[in-house]
Design an enzyme around this catalytic site. Structure first.
Site, PDB file in Angstrom:
ATOM      1  N   CYS A  42       2.002  -8.717 -13.421  1.00 53.01           N
ATOM      2  CA  CYS A  42       3.451  -8.525 -13.351  1.00 53.01           C
ATOM      3  C   CYS A  42       4.054  -9.546 -12.381  1.00 53.01           C
ATOM      4  CB  CYS A  42       3.762  -7.104 -12.869  1.00 53.01           C
ATOM      5  SG  CYS A  42       5.530  -6.736 -12.839  1.00 53.01           S
ATOM      6  N   ASP A  44       6.162  -8.891 -10.208  1.00 62.10           N
ATOM      7  CA  ASP A  44       6.467  -8.205  -8.947  1.00 62.10           C
ATOM      8  C   ASP A  44       5.907  -8.983  -7.746  1.00 62.10           C
ATOM      9  OD1 ASP A  44       6.178  -6.279  -6.701  1.00 62.10           O
ATOM     10  OD2 ASP A  44       6.895  -4.825  -8.183  1.00 62.10           O
ATOM     11  N   ARG A  46       5.002  -8.152  -4.973  1.00 58.27           N
ATOM     12  CA  ARG A  46       3.969  -7.485  -4.168  1.00 58.27           C
ATOM     13  C   ARG A  46       2.579  -7.585  -4.792  1.00 58.27           C
ATOM     14  NH1 ARG A  46       7.211  -1.959  -4.342  1.00 58.27           N
ATOM     15  NH2 ARG A  46       7.369  -2.754  -6.471  1.00 58.27           N
ATOM     16  N   HIS A  98       0.410  -2.471 -12.435  1.00 59.79           N
ATOM     17  CA  HIS A  98       0.459  -1.867 -11.097  1.00 59.79           C
ATOM     18  C   HIS A  98       1.305  -0.611 -11.120  1.00 59.79           C
ATOM     19  CE1 HIS A  98       4.600  -3.214  -9.819  1.00 59.79           C
ATOM     20  NE2 HIS A  98       4.405  -4.019 -10.838  1.00 59.79           N
ATOM     21  N   CYS A 101       5.565   0.070 -11.083  1.00 62.51           N
ATOM     22  CA  CYS A 101       6.151  -1.097 -11.753  1.00 62.51           C
ATOM     23  C   CYS A 101       7.578  -0.746 -12.195  1.00 62.51           C
ATOM     24  CB  CYS A 101       5.304  -1.480 -12.966  1.00 62.51           C
ATOM     25  SG  CYS A 101       5.914  -2.956 -13.809  1.00 62.51           S
TER      26      CYS A 101
HETATM   27 CO    CO Z   1       5.779  -4.576 -12.255  1.00 62.79          CO
END
Ligand code: CO
Length: 220
Positions: A42, A44, A46, A98, A101
């Site tokens: 992803c 993201d 993090r 994750h 998400c």
């Molecule tokens: Co995500």
């Protein structure tokens, strides 16, 4: 508004540190990359592949998009996959979702996020496909987590169904596809019980991993 000055300072310090530890570091990296892993994850901020895996630059080839999707008409993802398999000859492909998400959670809660709703339609298709598994979960967060897991299993199936993987396995190339989910709360990766290596049917692994989800104690 923050400026980029701090980032340039970080970059200079990092470059100097790498050269101090190994004078040929960048010369060698510039000459060739030979990663053994492809990470499909992803976007993201993090969930950063290198940090999570403890790998250096040059050690993992990366493709990221919102909700770690492998869409059979997405030329971007397919191009990365083809290059990783046919040119770099990676040995492992990791599809990494994750928990927490945002994209997957929006689908789980039937919440609009704007333009990305169109991209997340692929996750919505998965939610509809597994409606029986999801509708039993009343809590929004838990339903989102379950959808993250189902999404990863479905994306592994999508990777296995590409002409790229089918041809690679037909040629006898050794390459494994894995489904993993990362926990933001503990920094740990979890296997979704859906590792496929081409010698067994991916559909068997797909079905057994879904069965594992239905009875979590047997998860590997
Ligand atoms: Co995500």
């Amino acid at each position: 508004m923050c400026s980029l000055d701090g980032l340039f300072a970080n970059n200079k310090a990092w470059s100097a540190q790498c050269i101090a530890a190994d004078a040929d570091y960048f010369t060698r990296l510039a000459h060739q990359q030979a990663p053994r892993f492809l990470w499909i994850g992803c976007s993201d901020s993090r969930v950063s592949a290198n940090e999570i895996l403890g790998l250096q630059p040059g050690e993992v080839f990366v493709h990221r998009n919102i909700a770690n999707l492998v869409v059979h008409s997405d030329l971007n993802c397919l191009s990365v996959l083809q290059y990783a398999v046919e040119a770099l000859k990676v040995e492992h492909i990791m599809v990494v979702g994750h928990y927490g998400c945002g994209g997957v959670q929006a689908v789980a809660e039937h919440r609009s996020v704007g333009l990305a709703d169109n991209w997340l339609r692929h996750v919505e298709d998965i939610a509809q496909k597994h409606d029986d598994r999801l509708s039993a979960v009343e809590n929004d967060t838990e339903r989102g987590a379950r959808l993250c897991e189902l999404n990863v299993i479905e994306q592994v199936a999508n990777v296995c169904r590409t002409t790229i993987l089918r041809r690679a396995w037909y040629r006898g190339q050794r390459i494994e596809v894995h489904g993993l989910v990362y926990g933001l709360a503990d920094g740990l990766l979890r296997r979704m019980g859906v590792s496929v290596n081409g010698t067994q049917s991916w559909i068997d692994r797909y079905q057994s991993s879904l069965q594992s989800l239905d009875s979590p104690t047997s998860m590997t």
